[in-house]
Enzyme design. Sequence first.
Site, PDB file in Angstrom:
ATOM      1  N   HIS A  36       0.883  -1.098  -0.026  1.00  0.00           N
ATOM      2  CA  HIS A  36      -0.114   0.076  -0.022  1.00  0.00           C
ATOM      3  C   HIS A  36       0.890   1.320   0.160  1.00  0.00           C
ATOM      4  O   HIS A  36       1.998   1.474   0.651  1.00  0.00           O
ATOM      5  CB  HIS A  36      -1.059  -0.052   1.280  1.00  0.00           C
ATOM      6  CG  HIS A  36      -2.089   0.765   1.067  1.00  0.00           C
ATOM      7  ND1 HIS A  36      -2.067   2.370   1.302  1.00  0.00           N
ATOM      8  CD2 HIS A  36      -3.295   0.845   0.761  1.00  0.00           C
ATOM      9  CE1 HIS A  36      -3.052   2.860   1.249  1.00  0.00           C
ATOM     10  NE2 HIS A  36      -3.994   2.156   0.906  1.00  0.00           N
ATOM     11  N   GLU A  81      -3.929   1.537  -7.174  1.00  0.00           N
ATOM     12  CA  GLU A  81      -4.406   2.681  -6.307  1.00  0.00           C
ATOM     13  C   GLU A  81      -3.249   3.789  -6.672  1.00  0.00           C
ATOM     14  O   GLU A  81      -2.338   3.996  -5.942  1.00  0.00           O
ATOM     15  CB  GLU A  81      -4.106   2.360  -4.900  1.00  0.00           C
ATOM     16  CG  GLU A  81      -5.178   1.265  -4.366  1.00  0.00           C
ATOM     17  CD  GLU A  81      -5.171   1.299  -2.757  1.00  0.00           C
ATOM     18  OE1 GLU A  81      -6.242   1.539  -2.328  1.00  0.00           O
ATOM     19  OE2 GLU A  81      -4.146   1.212  -2.129  1.00  0.00           O
ATOM     20  N   SER A 104     -10.274   6.437  -3.015  1.00  0.00           N
ATOM     21  CA  SER A 104     -11.739   7.234  -2.910  1.00  0.00           C
ATOM     22  C   SER A 104     -13.114   6.637  -3.517  1.00  0.00           C
ATOM     23  O   SER A 104     -13.877   7.314  -4.125  1.00  0.00           O
ATOM     24  CB  SER A 104     -11.457   8.815  -3.660  1.00  0.00           C
ATOM     25  OG  SER A 104     -10.496   9.372  -3.018  1.00  0.00           O
TER      26      SER A 104
END
Length: 246
Positions: A99, A168, A207
């Site tokens: 991440h 992402e 988001s």
Amino acid sequence: MTNKYMYFIANWKMYGNLSSLNTLNKVIKFSKSKEINKGRLIYCPPYTLISSFSKKFKNCQIGIGGQNCHESEDYGPYTGSINSQMLRNIGAQFVIIGHSENREKGESDRLINSKIRSALRAKLKVIFCIGETLIQKRKKKTQSILSNQIKIGLSQIKNKSNIFIAYEPVWAIGTGIVPKSKDLFETINFIKNKFKDKSPKVLYGGSVNPENINNLKEINNIDGFLIGGASQNAKKFIDIVKKTYS
């Protein structure tokens, strides 16, 4: 509307405590309904809640995962760390690795590769995050950055059947900004085409919420979503799933 089998992964980050268990009742009930017969829900709470979540979800099909792990499979003097075997032992079936929030703290692609290999040996399914920063995007380096992250991150891994890739874009996480549909479709295609054999499932994260899911679900090469803030609210999380299939 989509008829695909989709994955909805709730990344709770550093939120939640034991009282949060009560908020899961609605999701458990929803997971047993016919509305979710073509999708899989997976929760990745903080380490402190994995065991409790696992027990809470015992009689339903909701998966459990960790948000990161140490690269060592063995126990050792790594204060504050959790390895893949420990995650597996307390009920986790998945783990998020790579991440951007952890990359920003110094996780290199090679370290991420070590973590992925460790997790796979522990029989965990890996949610491998990749993504470019806003500066890299503006310099038109998105594809080269993603290519490098995939090449190094999945080095020496032949069997990728237990790996999900979560695209992402760093500039979209927590900002409310979502890539344009055309750009996102092309980027997902680029990722899938990096694999000569059957490509891993590719998810989108950044988001994702009930307001933008109607647009995101129309991008037909996406296999699911990694959801942050909205997943902490049972109603919002359920709405995202419902709208995906409506």
